[in-house]
Design a protein around this motif. Sequence first.
Motif, PDB file in Angstrom:
ATOM      1  N   ALA A 182       0.845  -1.208   0.000  1.00  0.00           N
ATOM      2  CA  ALA A 182       0.000   0.000   0.000  1.00  0.00           C
ATOM      3  C   ALA A 182       0.877   1.254   0.000  1.00  0.00           C
ATOM      4  CB  ALA A 182      -0.900  -0.011   1.227  1.00  0.00           C
ATOM      5  N   GLU A 183       0.432   2.257  -0.747  1.00  0.00           N
ATOM      6  CA  GLU A 183       1.188   3.515  -0.802  1.00  0.00           C
ATOM      7  C   GLU A 183       0.762   4.443   0.334  1.00  0.00           C
ATOM      8  OE1 GLU A 183       2.643   5.475  -4.181  1.00  0.00           O
ATOM      9  OE2 GLU A 183       1.192   4.399  -5.426  1.00  0.00           O
ATOM     10  N   THR A 184       1.694   5.289   0.772  1.00  0.00           N
ATOM     11  CA  THR A 184       1.393   6.251   1.836  1.00  0.00           C
ATOM     12  C   THR A 184       0.430   7.314   1.310  1.00  0.00           C
ATOM     13  OG1 THR A 184       3.559   5.911   2.799  1.00  0.00           O
ATOM     14  CG2 THR A 184       2.434   7.948   3.402  1.00  0.00           C
ATOM     15  N   LEU A 185      -0.601   7.598   2.089  1.00  0.00           N
ATOM     16  CA  LEU A 185      -1.535   8.676   1.722  1.00  0.00           C
ATOM     17  C   LEU A 185      -1.111   9.964   2.400  1.00  0.00           C
ATOM     18  CD1 LEU A 185      -5.196   7.280   1.947  1.00  0.00           C
ATOM     19  CD2 LEU A 185      -3.935   8.002  -0.097  1.00  0.00           C
TER      20      LEU A 185
ATOM     21  N   ASP B  64      -2.694  14.062  -1.163  1.00  0.00           N
ATOM     22  CA  ASP B  64      -3.593  13.219  -1.972  1.00  0.00           C
ATOM     23  C   ASP B  64      -5.047  13.483  -1.610  1.00  0.00           C
ATOM     24  OD1 ASP B  64      -1.475  11.646  -3.213  1.00  0.00           O
ATOM     25  OD2 ASP B  64      -1.168  10.800  -1.198  1.00  0.00           O
TER      26      ASP B  64
ATOM     27  N   SER C 149      -4.421  11.617  -7.771  1.00  0.00           N
ATOM     28  CA  SER C 149      -4.253  10.681  -6.645  1.00  0.00           C
ATOM     29  C   SER C 149      -5.437   9.726  -6.566  1.00  0.00           C
ATOM     30  CB  SER C 149      -4.160  11.435  -5.322  1.00  0.00           C
ATOM     31  OG  SER C 149      -3.084  12.314  -5.320  1.00  0.00           O
TER      32      SER C 149
ATOM     33  N   LYS D 270      -3.939   6.214  -6.414  1.00  0.00           N
ATOM     34  CA  LYS D 270      -3.967   5.587  -5.082  1.00  0.00           C
ATOM     35  C   LYS D 270      -5.392   5.180  -4.737  1.00  0.00           C
ATOM     36  CE  LYS D 270       0.065   8.134  -3.393  1.00  0.00           C
ATOM     37  NZ  LYS D 270       0.647   8.970  -2.317  1.00  0.00           N
ATOM     38  N   ASN D 271      -6.097   4.708  -5.769  1.00  0.00           N
ATOM     39  CA  ASN D 271      -7.529   4.449  -5.598  1.00  0.00           C
ATOM     40  C   ASN D 271      -7.830   3.426  -4.510  1.00  0.00           C
ATOM     41  OD1 ASN D 271     -10.228   2.920  -6.534  1.00  0.00           O
ATOM     42  ND2 ASN D 271     -10.297   5.125  -6.950  1.00  0.00           N
ATOM     43  N   SER D 272      -7.038   2.340  -4.433  1.00  0.00           N
ATOM     44  CA  SER D 272      -7.388   1.308  -3.448  1.00  0.00           C
ATOM     45  C   SER D 272      -7.204   1.838  -2.023  1.00  0.00           C
ATOM     46  CB  SER D 272      -6.596   0.025  -3.680  1.00  0.00           C
ATOM     47  OG  SER D 272      -5.228   0.311  -3.637  1.00  0.00           O
ATOM     48  N   GLU D 273      -6.153   2.636  -1.801  1.00  0.00           N
ATOM     49  CA  GLU D 273      -5.922   3.193  -0.463  1.00  0.00           C
ATOM     50  C   GLU D 273      -7.036   4.193  -0.104  1.00  0.00           C
ATOM     51  OE1 GLU D 273      -3.658   3.018  -2.829  1.00  0.00           O
ATOM     52  OE2 GLU D 273      -1.913   1.970  -2.034  1.00  0.00           O
TER      53      GLU D 273
END
Length: 213
Positions: free
Chosen positions: A2-5, A68, A187, A191-194
Motif C-alpha cells: 500500500a502507498e502512503t496517503l 492526496d 491521486s 492511489k484508488n485502493s488506499e
Amino acid sequence: MAETLKVAMPKGRIYKKASALFRQAGLPIPLDVDETRKLVIPLPEAGMEFILAKPVDVPTYVEYGVADIGIVGKDVLIEEDKDVYELLDLGIARCRMSVIGLPDWTPGIRQRVATKYPNTASRYFREQGQQVEVVKLNGSIELAPLIGLADRIVDMVETGQTLRENGLVEMNSIFEITSRLVANRVSYRMKNSEIQALCDRLQKVIYTGEVLK
Ligand code: PRP
C-alpha cells in the motif's frame, strides 16, 4: 504494498474531530499530534502522512497534488472553488453560513457587508438582487456591525454564542456546513485502493457509529 496517503488536515477546531473520526475508523493516530509545532507528521502505522495546514489552504494543497486527500469545511470548498473531488460528507463540525446584523437593522442606501467569505457573500446578495459592497476581513467579523464598519456580516454560526454575546441576530441562513473528505484528481486514480479503503471505513463509522479495529 500500500502507498502512503498524504493527508492535508486542518489545524485548529476541526482537527480534533477529524482525527477522532479516523481513530474510530481503526487508524492508529496518536492523540497529541496537534500539540507539536511540527507541520509534517509521518504516521507509518496508519499508512499516512499528515500535513497540518491552515483550513482555508487545504483545497489548494489537494488541488496541486502535494496532498492526496484532505479534510475541509464546505464553507471553504464553496468559497475557494478549487478543482478537487468531494468524496464524503464526514458529518462533523456542523454549523451554518448566515447573514447576521443588529436587531434594529433596516436597509439603507449604501449597504456594506463584512465577511471572511467575499465570493460566497457576493454571490448570495447578487442572487437576492441586492446591491451591496463586500468588505473582506480575516477574523472577529462580529466586530464590524458593532463599530459601524458594515451594516451586516456573512459568517459561520455554530452555537450562536458569539452572536448572543455581541447583541447580534441571525437574519437568514444561507447553507449548512459540515467537513468533507476531498481528493486530488490524479491521486484518486493512482492511489484508488488506499483512498477507497479509507472511505469505506469512514462511511461505516459515519453511518453506523461503530468503532472499527
Ligand atoms: C467563528 C465564526 C464566528 C464563531 C461562531 O469564528 O467566525 O465568529 O466562530 O461560533 P459560535 O456560533 O459557536 O459562537 P472563529 O472562532 O473561527 O474565529 P475568527 O473570529 O477568527 O473567525
